[in-house]
Design a protein around this motif. Structure first.
Motif, short mmCIF file in Angstrom:
data_model
loop_
_atom_site.label_atom_id
_atom_site.label_comp_id
_atom_site.label_asym_id
_atom_site.label_seq_id
_atom_site.Cartn_x
_atom_site.Cartn_y
_atom_site.Cartn_z
N ASP A 31 6.12 -2.68 -17.61
CA ASP A 31 7.11 -1.73 -17.11
C ASP A 31 6.55 -0.86 -15.98
O ASP A 31 7.29 -0.43 -15.09
CB ASP A 31 7.65 -0.86 -18.24
CG ASP A 31 6.54 -0.18 -19.02
OD1 ASP A 31 5.37 -0.56 -18.84
OD2 ASP A 31 6.84 0.74 -19.81
N VAL A 32 5.22 -0.64 -15.99
CA VAL A 32 4.60 0.12 -14.90
C VAL A 32 4.47 -0.76 -13.66
O VAL A 32 4.71 -0.31 -12.53
CB VAL A 32 3.22 0.66 -15.33
CG1 VAL A 32 2.49 1.29 -14.15
CG2 VAL A 32 3.38 1.68 -16.45
N GLN A 33 4.12 -2.01 -13.86
CA GLN A 33 3.94 -2.91 -12.72
C GLN A 33 5.26 -3.18 -11.99
O GLN A 33 5.26 -3.46 -10.79
CB GLN A 33 3.34 -4.23 -13.20
CG GLN A 33 1.90 -4.11 -13.70
CD GLN A 33 1.35 -5.42 -14.20
OE1 GLN A 33 2.04 -6.44 -14.21
NE2 GLN A 33 0.11 -5.40 -14.65
N VAL A 57 4.10 8.81 -14.81
CA VAL A 57 3.48 7.81 -13.93
C VAL A 57 4.07 7.95 -12.54
O VAL A 57 5.30 7.95 -12.37
CB VAL A 57 3.71 6.39 -14.48
CG1 VAL A 57 3.11 5.35 -13.51
CG2 VAL A 57 3.10 6.25 -15.86
N VAL A 58 3.21 8.10 -11.56
CA VAL A 58 3.61 8.19 -10.16
C VAL A 58 3.05 6.97 -9.44
O VAL A 58 1.83 6.79 -9.39
CB VAL A 58 3.08 9.48 -9.50
CG1 VAL A 58 3.61 9.58 -8.06
CG2 VAL A 58 3.46 10.69 -10.31
N GLN A 92 -5.80 5.14 -17.79
CA GLN A 92 -5.01 4.71 -16.63
C GLN A 92 -5.11 3.21 -16.44
O GLN A 92 -4.11 2.55 -16.10
CB GLN A 92 -5.48 5.43 -15.37
CG GLN A 92 -4.79 4.93 -14.11
CD GLN A 92 -4.65 5.99 -13.05
OE1 GLN A 92 -4.58 7.17 -13.33
NE2 GLN A 92 -4.61 5.55 -11.80
N SER A 93 -6.29 2.63 -16.65
CA SER A 93 -6.43 1.18 -16.50
C SER A 93 -5.55 0.44 -17.50
O SER A 93 -4.98 -0.61 -17.18
CB SER A 93 -7.89 0.77 -16.67
OG SER A 93 -8.34 1.04 -17.99
N LEU A 94 -5.44 0.98 -18.72
CA LEU A 94 -4.55 0.37 -19.70
C LEU A 94 -3.10 0.51 -19.29
O LEU A 94 -2.29 -0.42 -19.44
CB LEU A 94 -4.77 1.01 -21.07
CG LEU A 94 -6.14 0.81 -21.73
CD1 LEU A 94 -6.19 1.54 -23.07
CD2 LEU A 94 -6.41 -0.68 -21.94
N LEU A 95 -2.77 1.68 -18.75
CA LEU A 95 -1.40 1.95 -18.33
C LEU A 95 -0.98 1.02 -17.19
O LEU A 95 0.16 0.52 -17.16
CB LEU A 95 -1.27 3.41 -17.90
CG LEU A 95 0.13 4.00 -17.77
CD1 LEU A 95 0.82 4.02 -19.13
CD2 LEU A 95 0.07 5.40 -17.20
N GLU A 96 -1.88 0.77 -16.27
CA GLU A 96 -1.55 -0.07 -15.12
C GLU A 96 -1.27 -1.51 -15.50
O GLU A 96 -0.63 -2.24 -14.73
CB GLU A 96 -2.68 -0.01 -14.09
CG GLU A 96 -2.82 1.34 -13.41
CD GLU A 96 -4.04 1.40 -12.52
OE1 GLU A 96 -4.86 0.45 -12.57
OE2 GLU A 96 -4.20 2.39 -11.78
#
Length: 491
Positions: A466-468, A487-488, A458-462
């Motif tokens: 595109d997630v930010q 991703v929610v 999750q830390s990598l995903l954040e």
């Protein structure tokens, strides 16, 4: 005033303790007030974290108490432990007047620390109250039992207490100082006081040593990394640590903050007057001992804590400042003639303070219940949005919840409850206010099988752009599939 017999004293402590507990905390124990860490209803889920953080006896305690934290059962056990603590303190300090017992029971049952524990950590609150009972028993054993076996028994009780809640070392240290001050006022031989003080200090030191030895063994046995460390007391520096519990006496942790300041000032003035009256009747050596203990009390209740995180805003030991005041007033009233005006003034001040605490506690618990309902409402809508996302399969699709409701655009204080933010445990707007609490709320409160990814993933995903740039709930596009992971974004 006529003294009470031991049996009458015990019955009064029982009646007063249950009355205060019911008036202040019954709503918490009869409703769903899970909030913060307590959304992890099944406490066995956090056993490894509890052991790594130094609370290594808690997982064993859950096996006896039950791993599911039912509010009513937690309340029954909490009432048992707190009432036992009050009875032991009354016996240790020789409180045998109705007004002293009234003030003692109200102080122990209605302190901000009890409300804070029940509001923020209901699932483990009874373990903390058991720790207070155990260290009270350990100190009582060391001070009052005139046998050499009292030292190892007292040390064992103290070690068990610290392994449930290490912050109780302050409670035991301050309680021992009050008991020694009481002995000095009652004219016990200086040699006897010194011996009892040395035995109690030895029991506290031995108990702390046993706690550290047990902690090292448990870490080695379960292959865990140490997460606890010595935390500075609230207030930081030595002067700050001394002043912090005194300042907290005047904090607005009551329904009547302005009246609280006036009554606190009155009680402190009465305590100072009582101290002056008492020291005039003592020999110089006893006067020095009593004054030294009075000066050390704020530090004794605010010792450093060996734990995973910094000390909470308030802790159980802080109420012992009031217990020390009660001890001084009881002794001063015994020396005064007539004493009724002082007794009435003190009783009236404590009575209004207790009423303010009762009202404040009930407001806090109502707010926590509203937060629980608000969180349920929003998370139900979040799950509905998740299920509408194309490609989502319940229980199998990896899910990452980014952000928290606490930081979302929906997070606003409940109107009329803003003053409760003075208590850290009641400062939030939702029951789940961190990533881990999102997980436990979804799994254990809602019973929904979200397949959460690991903290590392999750830390990598954040960190992905595109997630930010995703909009936050309730905006459209707050739920999106990103490389096979749903991703929610809450905030």
């Amino acid at each position: 005033m006529k003294k009470l017999t031991d049996k009458t004293t015990l019955m009064r402590v029982l009646a007063l303790s249950l009355l205060f507990l019911f008036a202040a905390h019954a709503f918490c124990f009869f409703n769903l007030t899970y909030s913060g860490p307590s959304v992890m209803i099944n406490v066995s889920s956090g056993s490894e974290a509890q052991t790594a953080g130094g609370q290594y006896l808690q997982p064993f305690y859950w096996r006896v108490r039950g791993t599911v934290s039912s509010p009513l059962w937690v309340g029954i056990l909490s009432a048992l432990y707190l009432t036992g603590t009050a009875a032991l303190v009354a016996r240790l300090l020789g409180f045998d007047h109705p007004l002293a017992l009234f003030a003692l029971c109200g102080t122990l049952m209605l302190g901000p620390a009890v409300t804070s524990l029940c509001a923020a950590s209901l699932h483990t609150a009874d373990a903390c109250f058991l720790a207070a009972l155990l260290i009270t028993a350990g100190v009582t054993c060391s001070l009052r039992v005139r046998r050499i076996a009292a030292l190892p028994v007292g040390a064992a009780l103290i070690a068990a207490s610290l392994a449930l809640d290490s912050s109780c070392l302050s409670f035991g240290t301050a309680l021992a100082l009050i008991a020694l001050a009481q002995d000095a006022l009652h004219g016990k031989p200086g040699k006897d006081i010194l011996l009892r003080g040395a035995m109690t200090a030895g029991a506290l030191a031995a108990g702390a040593a046993c706690f550290f030895a047990g902690y090292a063994f448990m870490l080695s046995h379960y292959g865990l990394d140490r997460e606890a460390a010595l935390q500075l007391p609230a207030g930081g520096s030595l002067p700050g640590a001394w002043l912090y519990p005194i300042r907290l006496l005047f904090a607005p942790l009551t329904a009547y903050p302005h009246v609280n300041v006036i009554l606190r000032a009155l009680l402190i003035l009465l305590g100072i007057a009582a101290l002056v009256l008492l020291v005039r009747r003592l020999a110089p050596q006893r006067t020095a001992v009593l004054c030294a203990i009075a000066l050390l009390m704020p530090l004794a209740v605010n010792l450093p804590v060996y734990a995973r995180s910094a000390p909470e805003q308030t802790r159980l030991a802080y109420c012992l400042l009031d217990v020390f005041l009660i001890m001084l007033l009881q002794n001063a009233c015994a020396a005064l003639s007539p004493a009724k005006p002082v007794q009435r003034a003190a009783a009236g001040a404590f009575g209004v303070l207790f009423l303010g605490s009762i009202v404040f506690s009930n407001q806090v618990y109502l707010k926590k219940n509203l937060e629980f309902q608000s969180t349920l409402s929003v998370m139900t809508r979040v799950l509905s949005r998740i299920e509408q996302t194309e490609g989502y399969m319940p229980g199998s699709t990896p899910v990452a919840i980014v952000g928290t409701l606490e930081d979302s655009v929906l997070s606003v204080p409940h109107e009329g409850f803003e003053h409760l933010a003075a208590l850290d445990a009641a400062a939030g707007n939702y029951a789940a206010s961190s990533q881990s609490e999102n997980i436990w709320y979804t799994w254990q409160i809602m019973g929904y099988p979200l397949n959460f990814i690991s903290t590392y993933d999750q830390s990598l995903l954040e960190q992905r752009e595109d997630v930010q740039t995703m909009p936050a709930f309730p905006a459209a596009g707050c739920c999106r599939m990103v490389d096979g992971t749903l991703v929610v974004k809450l905030s």
